[in-house]
Scaffold this active site. Structure first.
Site, PDB file in Angstrom:
ATOM      1  N   LYS A 160       0.827  -1.200   0.000  1.00  0.00           N
ATOM      2  CA  LYS A 160       0.000   0.000   0.000  1.00  0.00           C
ATOM      3  C   LYS A 160       0.872   1.266   0.000  1.00  0.00           C
ATOM      4  O   LYS A 160       2.087   1.183   0.196  1.00  0.00           O
ATOM      5  CB  LYS A 160      -0.931  -0.038   1.211  1.00  0.00           C
ATOM      6  CG  LYS A 160      -1.928  -1.203   1.154  1.00  0.00           C
ATOM      7  CD  LYS A 160      -2.778  -1.249   2.411  1.00  0.00           C
ATOM      8  CE  LYS A 160      -3.777  -2.390   2.377  1.00  0.00           C
ATOM      9  NZ  LYS A 160      -4.582  -2.429   3.620  1.00  0.00           N
ATOM     10  N   ARG A 206      -0.788 -14.813   4.212  1.00  0.00           N
ATOM     11  CA  ARG A 206      -1.497 -14.108   5.286  1.00  0.00           C
ATOM     12  C   ARG A 206      -0.725 -14.195   6.602  1.00  0.00           C
ATOM     13  O   ARG A 206      -0.683 -13.241   7.378  1.00  0.00           O
ATOM     14  CB  ARG A 206      -2.911 -14.677   5.468  1.00  0.00           C
ATOM     15  CG  ARG A 206      -3.823 -14.509   4.266  1.00  0.00           C
ATOM     16  CD  ARG A 206      -4.267 -13.105   4.039  1.00  0.00           C
ATOM     17  NE  ARG A 206      -5.129 -12.635   5.100  1.00  0.00           N
ATOM     18  CZ  ARG A 206      -5.715 -11.458   5.114  1.00  0.00           C
ATOM     19  NH1 ARG A 206      -5.549 -10.619   4.116  1.00  0.00           N
ATOM     20  NH2 ARG A 206      -6.468 -11.091   6.108  1.00  0.00           N
ATOM     21  N   THR A 232      -4.882  -8.043  10.389  1.00  0.00           N
ATOM     22  CA  THR A 232      -5.287  -6.774   9.772  1.00  0.00           C
ATOM     23  C   THR A 232      -4.931  -5.598  10.673  1.00  0.00           C
ATOM     24  O   THR A 232      -4.438  -4.576  10.208  1.00  0.00           O
ATOM     25  CB  THR A 232      -6.797  -6.788   9.467  1.00  0.00           C
ATOM     26  OG1 THR A 232      -7.069  -7.886   8.597  1.00  0.00           O
ATOM     27  CG2 THR A 232      -7.240  -5.497   8.807  1.00  0.00           C
ATOM     28  N   ARG A 290       3.262  -6.776   9.202  1.00  0.00           N
ATOM     29  CA  ARG A 290       2.545  -5.736   9.954  1.00  0.00           C
ATOM     30  C   ARG A 290       3.048  -5.629  11.383  1.00  0.00           C
ATOM     31  O   ARG A 290       3.104  -4.529  11.944  1.00  0.00           O
ATOM     32  CB  ARG A 290       1.046  -6.001   9.920  1.00  0.00           C
ATOM     33  CG  ARG A 290       0.439  -5.748   8.547  1.00  0.00           C
ATOM     34  CD  ARG A 290      -1.037  -6.046   8.546  1.00  0.00           C
ATOM     35  NE  ARG A 290      -1.648  -5.729   7.264  1.00  0.00           N
ATOM     36  CZ  ARG A 290      -2.698  -6.370   6.774  1.00  0.00           C
ATOM     37  NH1 ARG A 290      -3.265  -7.353   7.463  1.00  0.00           N
ATOM     38  NH2 ARG A 290      -3.196  -6.024   5.603  1.00  0.00           N
ATOM     39  N   HIS A 312      -1.657  -5.466   1.573  1.00  0.00           N
ATOM     40  CA  HIS A 312      -2.892  -6.230   1.373  1.00  0.00           C
ATOM     41  C   HIS A 312      -2.509  -7.597   0.834  1.00  0.00           C
ATOM     42  O   HIS A 312      -1.617  -7.705  -0.004  1.00  0.00           O
ATOM     43  CB  HIS A 312      -3.801  -5.534   0.351  1.00  0.00           C
ATOM     44  CG  HIS A 312      -4.905  -6.413  -0.155  1.00  0.00           C
ATOM     45  ND1 HIS A 312      -6.109  -6.541   0.504  1.00  0.00           N
ATOM     46  CD2 HIS A 312      -4.968  -7.238  -1.234  1.00  0.00           C
ATOM     47  CE1 HIS A 312      -6.869  -7.394  -0.172  1.00  0.00           C
ATOM     48  NE2 HIS A 312      -6.200  -7.832  -1.228  1.00  0.00           N
TER      49      HIS A 312
END
Length: 148
Positions: free
Chosen positions: A9, A85, A91, A102, A115
């Site tokens: 992103k 993932r 998330t 993340r 993403h």
């Protein structure tokens, strides 16, 4: 072999994390099949996130995605959707384990760097949307060192 769609992103691009993120997927043993660096327009972002259009955060998400360039990629490998993932993390970055993308590089859910497709059928749709001309078909010389 399974494929997944991964997008770095705008915050990940601006922060110079592209190489690090690509490296993590390569080191895991996945093969890069497509990559493009692109500014996303609003209609395209809305189409990509159409499944979230009823959510209260939808407009903010679209504005975030169109705020700067993204890196769109297709990765291939055994179990790449689920494993991708896991590499990415939750998330919400604050719920992500250290060692995940993340967990290591994000704090806010609204600026979570990356993403990744959440299921094989989502990956198929996202790949078709982002890469309508298809992907590169090749096999790394390391394939036999990674897969039985």
């Amino acid at each position: 072999m399974e494929q997944t769609f991964i997008m770095i992103k705008p915050d990940g691009v601006q922060r110079g994390l592209v190489g690090e993120i690509i490296s993590r997927f390569e080191k895991k043993g996945f093969s890069l099949k497509a990559l493009k660096f692109v500014n996303v327009d609003r209609p395209f972002a809305e189409k990509h996130y159409a499944d979230l259009s009823a959510k209260p955060f939808f407009n903010g998400l679209v504005e975030y995605i169109v705020s700067g360039p993204v890196v769109a990629m297709v990765w291939e490998g055994k179990g790449v959707v689920a494993t991708g993932r896991k590499l990415i993390g939750a998330t919400n970055p604050l719920a992500s384990e250290p060692g995940t993308i993340r967990g290591d590089f994000a704090i806010d859910i609204g600026r979570n760097v990356i993403h990744g497709s959440d299921a094989v059928d989502s990956a198929t749709k996202e790949i078709a949307l982002w890469f309508p001309d298809g992907v590169v078909h090749w096999q790394s010389s390391l394939h036999s060192w990674i897969y039985e």
